[in-house]
Design a protein around this motif. Structure first.
Motif, PDB file in Angstrom:
ATOM      1  N   UNK A 702       0.807  -1.220   0.000  1.00  0.00           N
ATOM      2  CA  UNK A 702       0.000   0.000   0.000  1.00  0.00           C
ATOM      3  C   UNK A 702       0.841   1.272   0.000  1.00  0.00           C
ATOM      4  N   UNK A 703       1.969   1.229   0.667  1.00  0.00           N
ATOM      5  CA  UNK A 703       2.813   2.421   0.762  1.00  0.00           C
ATOM      6  C   UNK A 703       4.239   1.979   1.002  1.00  0.00           C
ATOM      7  N   UNK A 704       5.185   2.909   0.719  1.00  0.00           N
ATOM      8  CA  UNK A 704       6.600   2.615   0.898  1.00  0.00           C
ATOM      9  C   UNK A 704       7.314   3.890   1.291  1.00  0.00           C
ATOM     10  N   UNK A 705       8.436   3.712   1.999  1.00  0.00           N
ATOM     11  CA  UNK A 705       9.275   4.827   2.424  1.00  0.00           C
ATOM     12  C   UNK A 705      10.727   4.436   2.221  1.00  0.00           C
ATOM     13  N   UNK A 706      11.523   5.365   1.649  1.00  0.00           N
ATOM     14  CA  UNK A 706      12.921   5.095   1.316  1.00  0.00           C
ATOM     15  C   UNK A 706      13.834   5.885   2.249  1.00  0.00           C
ATOM     16  N   UNK A 707      14.905   5.233   2.672  1.00  0.00           N
ATOM     17  CA  UNK A 707      15.991   5.877   3.411  1.00  0.00           C
ATOM     18  C   UNK A 707      17.222   4.995   3.202  1.00  0.00           C
ATOM     19  N   UNK A 708      18.026   5.376   2.231  1.00  0.00           N
ATOM     20  CA  UNK A 708      19.151   4.556   1.795  1.00  0.00           C
ATOM     21  C   UNK A 708      19.998   4.105   2.987  1.00  0.00           C
ATOM     22  N   UNK A 709      20.235   2.768   3.150  1.00  0.00           N
ATOM     23  CA  UNK A 709      19.945   1.663   2.228  1.00  0.00           C
ATOM     24  C   UNK A 709      18.689   0.877   2.591  1.00  0.00           C
ATOM     25  N   UNK A 710      17.707   1.525   3.237  1.00  0.00           N
ATOM     26  CA  UNK A 710      16.534   0.800   3.724  1.00  0.00           C
ATOM     27  C   UNK A 710      15.296   1.218   2.941  1.00  0.00           C
ATOM     28  N   UNK A 711      14.336   0.254   2.881  1.00  0.00           N
ATOM     29  CA  UNK A 711      13.033   0.495   2.262  1.00  0.00           C
ATOM     30  C   UNK A 711      11.983  -0.061   3.215  1.00  0.00           C
ATOM     31  N   UNK A 712      11.007   0.764   3.578  1.00  0.00           N
ATOM     32  CA  UNK A 712       9.910   0.361   4.454  1.00  0.00           C
ATOM     33  C   UNK A 712       8.670   0.150   3.609  1.00  0.00           C
ATOM     34  N   UNK A 713       8.002  -0.991   3.795  1.00  0.00           N
ATOM     35  CA  UNK A 713       6.802  -1.343   3.037  1.00  0.00           C
ATOM     36  C   UNK A 713       5.639  -1.541   3.995  1.00  0.00           C
ATOM     37  N   UNK A 714       4.490  -0.969   3.669  1.00  0.00           N
ATOM     38  CA  UNK A 714       3.234  -1.205   4.389  1.00  0.00           C
ATOM     39  C   UNK A 714       2.342  -2.028   3.467  1.00  0.00           C
ATOM     40  N   UNK A 715       1.918  -3.204   3.941  1.00  0.00           N
ATOM     41  CA  UNK A 715       1.131  -4.115   3.102  1.00  0.00           C
ATOM     42  C   UNK A 715      -0.337  -4.098   3.507  1.00  0.00           C
ATOM     43  N   UNK A 716      -1.154  -4.731   2.659  1.00  0.00           N
ATOM     44  CA  UNK A 716      -2.599  -4.640   2.861  1.00  0.00           C
ATOM     45  C   UNK A 716      -3.086  -5.421   4.069  1.00  0.00           C
ATOM     46  N   UNK A 717      -2.277  -6.314   4.634  1.00  0.00           N
ATOM     47  CA  UNK A 717      -2.665  -6.999   5.865  1.00  0.00           C
ATOM     48  C   UNK A 717      -2.155  -6.256   7.098  1.00  0.00           C
ATOM     49  N   UNK A 718      -1.803  -4.951   6.920  1.00  0.00           N
ATOM     50  CA  UNK A 718      -1.308  -4.071   7.998  1.00  0.00           C
ATOM     51  C   UNK A 718       0.024  -4.540   8.557  1.00  0.00           C
ATOM     52  N   UNK A 719       0.760  -5.322   7.798  1.00  0.00           N
ATOM     53  CA  UNK A 719       2.083  -5.743   8.228  1.00  0.00           C
ATOM     54  C   UNK A 719       3.136  -4.804   7.643  1.00  0.00           C
ATOM     55  N   UNK A 720       4.325  -4.846   8.251  1.00  0.00           N
ATOM     56  CA  UNK A 720       5.429  -3.990   7.858  1.00  0.00           C
ATOM     57  C   UNK A 720       6.613  -4.865   7.493  1.00  0.00           C
ATOM     58  N   UNK A 721       7.262  -4.502   6.400  1.00  0.00           N
ATOM     59  CA  UNK A 721       8.467  -5.181   5.962  1.00  0.00           C
ATOM     60  C   UNK A 721       9.538  -4.123   5.738  1.00  0.00           C
ATOM     61  N   UNK A 722      10.730  -4.382   6.247  1.00  0.00           N
ATOM     62  CA  UNK A 722      11.865  -3.481   6.051  1.00  0.00           C
ATOM     63  C   UNK A 722      12.910  -4.220   5.232  1.00  0.00           C
ATOM     64  N   UNK A 723      13.316  -3.628   4.126  1.00  0.00           N
ATOM     65  CA  UNK A 723      14.317  -4.200   3.243  1.00  0.00           C
ATOM     66  C   UNK A 723      15.614  -3.416   3.380  1.00  0.00           C
ATOM     67  N   UNK A 724      16.735  -4.105   3.216  1.00  0.00           N
ATOM     68  CA  UNK A 724      18.047  -3.482   3.324  1.00  0.00           C
ATOM     69  C   UNK A 724      18.891  -3.890   2.139  1.00  0.00           C
ATOM     70  N   UNK A 725      19.628  -2.933   1.591  1.00  0.00           N
ATOM     71  CA  UNK A 725      20.514  -3.206   0.460  1.00  0.00           C
ATOM     72  C   UNK A 725      21.931  -3.397   0.968  1.00  0.00           C
ATOM     73  N   UNK A 726      22.615  -4.397   0.384  1.00  0.00           N
ATOM     74  CA  UNK A 726      24.005  -4.616   0.765  1.00  0.00           C
ATOM     75  C   UNK A 726      24.917  -3.733  -0.078  1.00  0.00           C
ATOM     76  N   UNK A 727      26.227  -3.947   0.027  1.00  0.00           N
ATOM     77  CA  UNK A 727      27.181  -3.095  -0.669  1.00  0.00           C
ATOM     78  C   UNK A 727      27.105  -3.262  -2.178  1.00  0.00           C
TER      79      UNK A 727
END
Length: 1398
Positions: A702-727
């Motif tokens: 549903x929504x996303x937020x960026x802050x290098x190297x992280x990405x925050x995701x809001x999904x339709x089941x009201x859960x949150x996922x945080x992604x991280x980029x490596x080198x």
């Protein structure tokens, strides 16, 4: 039944004081703007300044130019240097229910912040003692003292307190304060100090250790039950000395052990007309005050002083004594009564026999001047009434003053950087000074002194300070009698270290402006024109309206262009059909594998101009059939072009968010069902599907937020996922803890120097709580609170909400930096279901240490944000409330947040103001993104509701975050007295004036005039009429007036130009006055101009319009007011003591058709368009309501107001079947009059009914009746069913009011139901809200009047501010008190909070 709402805050600075308010080591500036109190902190930044200061250095009101096209950062063609520049950063501001007349700092015991307290004086003889409360991050009222009772002012023939000049003074040692009020009353407020009288007699070596005070509590802290002030008392000045019948000024003096003040007074009233009988009549008395006995003793009296002295300035050591300031002379009086004077013009000698040094060749005028000590030196800076500088130096002979000299500071040394008269001045330390002004911009002034020998003297003094005995002489040894009066112990070190800078001379000083507070006052005249929107590469077009007001006086004169929303400069425009959102992306090439990511960067690539230029534009589309896709475009110098490079798939579905990670080398496309990572050339690098790990079900983002190297995701089941980029740029999911697995509605990732560059995850829970996580640990939040959906005024970690409390529906949360290049501060922004925004500012109590986390002792305070989102309906009648908050890190130098949707707006902040929500003109915006290219430097691009794609930048030279209304000032260096907009030719006509020397003319009846031999000539105004082009606001034509002729009024009137064809044409009518002083009668002239098209000048296409004079007619008396009247194209002209209806004939003459005797000069004349009804007001007899008939031509008096009403301006306000007349008088009141001939008390209409009186606190200048508009049906609805809003829409008109303080206000008529609801809400808020400084808002607005069962005017500003400060529960309680739902009150407030027509 009306509502008065202040649309913009006052901008004219009346008073200022520098003190450590926020803490013992703080350096704060407190500024008073009529009824607005602002607290600033000082911030030093490094800027580039020109090598040679000039008159305009730093005075531009434009924001910092980040493009390098003519701003002060552009050093390509000028020699510049780096210097430290002091900027003002706003800490807090408060709208007060009172008019401030004085500010003073007071040192009190046990202040909450450890700093000084602030004493605020108000016009109605009130004193408020306030301090800073770190726990609530706001001011706290300690006490309020008022002296307006009848027992104090019981003289039946004495003038009202409000009409007397009052001023506040405080003892330098903070032992007491004195408020002079009324005619001759002095209120003394004592303050308790440590040890009081015993503190000076204590010696630790002789008396031993001091015993603990019995007021100490068990925990070691002093008890707070004892107030920091004592019992105040009032002393009649005549009881101190019977000769003090005409007090002029008072000031507390330095170096005395007891509170001692000097009073400048006269036994008879000084008079310029009686100068030969009453010259040298002033007396300067010094009294020492015994607070315990409530008595005073005279210790010094100096008589025979010049009659024109008007101010006492206390001087600290080593000079000491006091400085008496007059119009023509400066007099220093030392502690022994020795006087030293200096004459600054030739009238000083002719008007006084007082002994003084002759410096009449300076030709200075000291009326309206401000004098302030120049830093730590003994010099005094004199700011003259025209803004120019002079330096006052003292010649020291030991400890006595042997001479006083004055030197003018030239323009080459920055002596003219201030353009208007100063109203106040405050030392800021470190060679900084704040100069406030009511007639121009207030500035932070800095200076440098080139005196190498001065540093050597200071070093020598510092060496001598180590052995005090070496520096003592016979004058320093005082006997026991003097020891009781003079306090030398605290000032000895200052005497040894102080040095005189007179030897260096004024040429050693160089001044420049560091910062400025823009001022829109005084608004002498306003007009409403069409907004000229400039498009690059195409002709200009007009859309919407703008307010143009005259601002400033003298050299600070100019105009201000005020818009209700941001009108961006459109650089490119194309069509993106079906587009719902857009993102601009810039990428960098990833280094080859094997090279360290953190190795040496390519410095040339980093510094290249195109390092951050946008390369691609991604658009998310939703077609009419419901299908969704995404399209990528290449950004080119000429626009955008669709491309199919790389592996980008258009049919992958709608895009939710786009951003970059891994240092900008990877593009991340967030789709609803998957995440795609692309390289710099759009080669697909990674796909990450969205699915439930437990069930394998597909989830949607549903929504996303960026802050290098992280990405925050809001999904339709009201859960949150945080992604991280490596080198290498590959992303992977961060392990989720127990808390992060809960349900969340919205969130973002925030990182800045405030968080020590540590990413923090801020999440909004489904229950309306706020949780902050450290990115490295999701097991437990580092900070959390409940009840964010209550929108309380303060959010703390231990905040607990009531279960049954009413809650607001929250849809989105963002934490981001908001500010400009000077100061950026993190803010928490929450969007509600009705598109309203709540803004919170973080603070820490107790203060955190340097290495502590951002969440240590974190609290959030609600920032007052009064703007309500407009109500919208779609074609089906249902409300639209779909928007999104987007963070913009750099848009023309601003860090901002944009709200897309039906009410698009930016959240912007200037360093010297609080965050403001500024709407974007042009209607609904679907999506917006930052846009940075060579053609559009730090701009933005957006898609509107029609599918039009525009590349824009913020308008140049506008300040956007001062008042919520984008404002631009154009300085002319001349005072603007009037202006009018010519709609047909799309240009403005303004009347300006500048000062010119005046010499008596040759006259057959006054032969003595020819013998005038003075070289110091008086000055009069010389007027001129100019034509402005709104494209670049340049003067395209000018018409000079006669000598000493000034513009009194200027209007654009639609007049009949042919008696045969009855053709009408918009013409510019100008009324002037020829003012030649008291000895000659005032004459006037009536001009009528046409604006015609001509061949433009080469390379100036805007000069295709010129003024054409049709007729000029001289009349007896000044032409003070003009307006249209009747239906035949005639005009009403107030000339002298008559008002005439005149028409333009074909032979270019003006024929009078009817007249009426007014017996006084008319200050305002208005007519109701399309009728023969008109109003005329004067400053003596009140207001006249007249009618004009055309068959036969005749003017009839319908009704009048009471006499002795000083009418400054007036306007009609028809509503429904009532004819209301609004009057503003010189006492800052608004009177609501009504013409009702059927009312028995109106005497068949001969007397206008006085319905209500409302005190505004601001001196009004103009009133403008805005055109009709349709009001929303929700504003009059009483139904609680949203599907049945109630009555149909109806016509409504509003009155726009301008003030001398630079503020704009709105008077809105209300129907019966809305008035009752708002009146009940106002009554509830009077008791529910905490008023700053302990003032009474009800008493502030109420005025005794002759109303017949009248109803009061609603204070719309109080309602809107109070509603914005209330939480959801308090709003529900307010609705319960009123008896309606809160959304009904919100609709009423929306109707009175904005200008509907503009």
């Amino acid at each position: 039944m009306q509502s008065y709402t202040e649309l913009t805050p006052p901008t004219a600075v009346n008073h200022a004081i520098n003190l450590p308010l926020l803490g013992p080591k703080a350096n704060n500036l407190v500024v008073a703007k009529t009824s607005l109190l602002q607290i600033f902190e000082l911030k030093t930044i490094t800027t580039e300044v020109e090598g040679t200061p000039n008159e305009d250095t730093g005075l531009s009101l434009q924001r910092t130019n980040t493009n390098g096209d003519g701003g002060f950062l552009d050093g390509e063609y000028s020699l510049q240097r780096l210097e430290s520049t002091t900027k003002l950063v706003l800490t807090s501001e408060y709208a007060l229910s009172g008019t401030i007349i004085g500010l003073q700092a007071v040192k009190i015991l046990n202040s909450k912040s450890g700093g000084d307290a602030l004493l605020v004086a108000f016009k109605d003889a009130k004193l408020s003692l306030v301090e800073w409360d770190p726990q609530s991050h706001s001011i706290s009222t300690i006490s309020i003292h008022f002296y307006e009772g009848e027992e104090l002012v019981n003289n039946p023939w004495a003038p009202d307190i409000g009409r007397c000049h009052s001023y506040l003074a405080v003892d330098p040692s903070s032992r007491c304060a004195a408020l002079k009020f009324g005619v001759r009353h002095l209120a003394i407020l004592p303050f308790r100090q440590a040890g009081d009288d015993l503190v000076e007699d204590y010696d630790p070596e002789l008396d031993g250790p001091r015993e603990e005070s019995p007021a100490k509590a068990a925990n070691g802290e002093e008890s707070s039950h004892e107030t920091p002030y004592g019992t105040s008392f009032v002393l009649p000045l005549t009881a101190m000395d019977p000769a003090l019948t005409h007090p002029i000024h008072i000031a507390f003096l330095y170096e005395y052990r007891e509170p001692t003040f000097g009073i400048l007074s006269a036994s008879r009233a000084p008079s310029n007309a009686l100068i030969y009988e009453r010259r040298d009549t002033l007396t300067y008395n010094v009294f020492t005050l015994d607070i315990e006995q409530k008595a005073s003793t005279t210790i010094l009296s100096v008589s025979g002083l010049p009659y024109d002295l008007h101010q006492v300035v206390a001087l600290p050591l080593p000079v000491g004594g006091s400085l008496l300031v007059g119009s023509n002379v400066l007099v220093h009086v030392d502690q022994a009564g020795k006087t030293t004077g200096v004459a600054v013009n030739e009238f000083a000698k002719s008007s006084s026999a007082f002994a003084m040094t002759d410096q009449s060749d300076l030709r200075l005028r000291l009326e309206g001047s401000t004098i302030q000590q120049l830093g730590e030196s003994t010099d005094m800076l004199v700011v003259l009434d025209n803004g120019e500088f002079a330096l006052l130096t003292f010649k020291m002979d030991g400890r006595s003053i042997s001479g006083v000299s004055v030197h003018k500071i030239g323009a080459g040394k920055g002596g003219t950087v201030v353009k208007a008269m100063a109203s106040c001045a405050a030392n800021l330390g470190r060679n900084r000074m704040f100069i406030g002004s009511e007639d121009g911009d207030s500035v932070v002034l800095g200076w440098t002194r080139k005196a190498p020998q001065l540093s050597r003297k200071r070093s020598h003094a510092e060496m001598l300070a180590g052995d005090v005995d070496l520096d003592l002489d016979e004058d320093d040894i005082m006997d026991d009698g003097d020891d009781d009066l003079y306090d030398t112990g605290a000032t000895l070190s200052r005497t040894t270290s102080a040095t005189s800078s007179a030897a260096a001379g004024p040429d050693a000083l160089t001044f420049r402006v560091h910062d400025c507070l823009p001022n829109l006052g005084p608004m002498k005249d306003i007009t409403i024109g069409r907004t000229l929107q400039i498009k690059k590469g195409s002709s200009s077009t007009t859309s919407g309206h703008e307010i143009v007001a005259s601002t400033g006086r003298g050299r600070a004169g100019g105009i201000a262009v005020i818009n209700m929303g941001i009108n961006p400069v459109v650089l490119q425009q194309s069509s993106l059909q079906f587009a719902q959102a857009v993102w601009s992306v810039h990428t960098k090439k990833q280094p080859p594998r094997g090279f360290a990511a953190g190795g040496n960067d390519d410095s040339e690539a980093t510094l290249s101009a195109d390092a951050e230029y946008g390369k691609y534009l991604i658009a998310s589309r939703t077609k009419d059939d419901g299908s969704e896709d995404s399209v990528i475009y290449q950004i080119t110098p000429t626009g955008i072009a669709q491309c199919d490079n790389g592996d980008f798939e258009s049919d992958a579905g709608a895009t939710v968010e786009v951003g970059t990670i891994a240092g900008g080398t990877r593009i991340v496309q967030v789709l609803r069902s998957e995440i795609k990572c692309f390289g710099s050339e759009l080669e697909l690098a990674q796909i990450l599907p969205m699915e439930d790990e437990a069930t394998g079900a597909e989830l949607k983002v549903l929504a996303a937020s960026f802050c290098d190297p992280y990405v925050l995701l809001i999904r339709d089941d009201s859960s949150v996922v945080v992604l991280e980029a490596d080198k290498n740029g590959d992303i992977d999911e961060v392990p989720r803890g127990t808390w992060i697995s809960k349900q969340w509605l919205s969130g973002c990732i925030y990182k800045s120097p405030e968080t020590n560059d540590t990413p923090l995850v801020c999440l909004l829970s489904a229950q309306g709580g706020l949780a902050i996580f450290d990115i490295s640990n999701f097991d437990e939040p580092v900070w959390q609170t409940e009840g964010l959906n209550l929108l309380p005024s303060m959010i703390t970690k231990d905040f607990v909400s009531r279960r049954a409390a009413a809650r607001e529906t929250l849809t989105e949360l963002v934490v981001a930096d908001i500010g400009d290049h000077v100061s950026k501060t993190p803010y928490l922004v929450v969007r509600t279901g009705s598109d309203d925004l709540a803004i919170y500012q973080p603070f820490h109590h107790p203060p955190r240490s340097q290495g502590d986390s951002f969440t240590t002792n974190l609290q959030w305070r609600k920032v007052l944000q009064p703007r309500l989102a407009p109500y919208y309906e779609d074609a089906s009648g249902h409300s639209e409330h779909h928007s999104a908050l987007r963070v913009l890190h750099n848009i023309s130098g601003y860090s901002a947040i944009f709200q897309a949707g039906p009410s698009p707006s930016f959240i912007l902040k200037e360093a010297s103001n609080s965050p403001k929500v500024v709407p974007l003109a042009g209607g609904r915006v679907k999506g917006l993104s930052s846009f940075h290219t060579a053609q559009c430097d730090r701009g933005f691009a957006y898609v509107d509701a029609e599918g039009d794609f525009r590349v824009c930048r913020l308008p140049d030279a506008y300040r956007l975050g001062d008042s919520g209304w984008p404002t631009r000032k154009i300085d002319f260096g001349e005072q603007v007295d009037g202006l009018a907009y010519h709609d047909a030719q799309e240009c403005y006509a303004i009347g300006t004036c500048m000062k010119a020397n005046y010499k008596l003319p040759e006259d057959d009846y006054h032969h003595e005039w020819g013998r005038e031999d003075t070289t110091f000539l008086p000055q009069t105004d010389q007027g001129m009429l100019k034509l402005l082009h709104p494209g670049n606001w340049s003067v395209i034509d000018a018409f000079p007036l006669e000598p000493s002729e000034v513009v009194m009024t200027i209007k654009t009137l639609t007049l009949e130009v042919s008696e045969e064809t009855h053709k009408r044409k918009p013409l510019i009518a100008v009324g002037t006055a020829v003012i030649c002083g008291e000895d000659l009668p005032t004459k006037g002239a009536l001009y009528i101009f046409d604006v015609v098209s001509v061949v433009p000048e080469p390379e100036r296409p805007e000069t295709n319009r010129k003024l054409k004079l049709i007729v000029r007619e001289e009349v007896k008396g000044a032409v003070t007011a003009l307006c249209e009247i009747g239906t035949q194209g005639f005009m009403l002209a107030a000339q002298g003591q008559k008002a005439m209806v005149r028409g333009l004939k074909e032979d270019d003459t003006i024929l009078p058709t009817a007249f009426i005797d007014t017996q006084c000069y008319v200050s305002v004349a208005k007519s109701l368009k399309g009728t023969g009804m008109a109003i005329m007001g004067d400053l003596v007899k009140g207001l006249w309501f007249v009618g004009y008939t055309e068959e036969p031509y005749k003017m009839i008096l319908f009704g009048k107001t009471r006499s002795k009403m000083e009418v400054v301006t007036a306007e009609f306000l028809p509503y429904e079947k009532q004819l209301n007349i609004i009057i503003a008088d010189a006492d800052r009141n608004i009177h609501i009059m009504q013409f009702d001939p059927d009312h028995p008390r109106s005497l068949s209409g001969q007397r206008l009914l006085h319905k209500s009186t409302f005190h505004t606190g601001h001196f009004p200048t103009t009133m403008t009746l805005l055109p009709d508009h349709q009001i929303s049906p929700t504003h009059t609805s009483t139904s609680t069913d949203a599907a049945h809003p109630g009555p149909q829409s109806q016509q409504q008109q509003q009155v726009l009011i301008s003030n001398m303080s630079g503020s704009l206000a709105l008077l809105t008529p209300l129907d019966e139901q809305a008035y009752r609801r708002l009146s009940a809400l106002q009554t509830h808020l009077f008791s529910a809200l905490d008023s700053a400084c302990g003032l009474n808002p009800r008493a502030y607005r109420s005025v005794e009047s002759e109303g017949f069962g009248s109803r009061g005017v609603i204070d719309g500003g109080l309602l809107i501010r109070g509603w914005a400060s209330l939480g959801a529960r308090a709003r529900a309680e307010a609705g319960g008190k009123v008896g309606v739902e809160s959304w009904v009150l919100r609709g009423d407030l929306e109707g009175i909070s904005k200008v509907q027509e503009l």
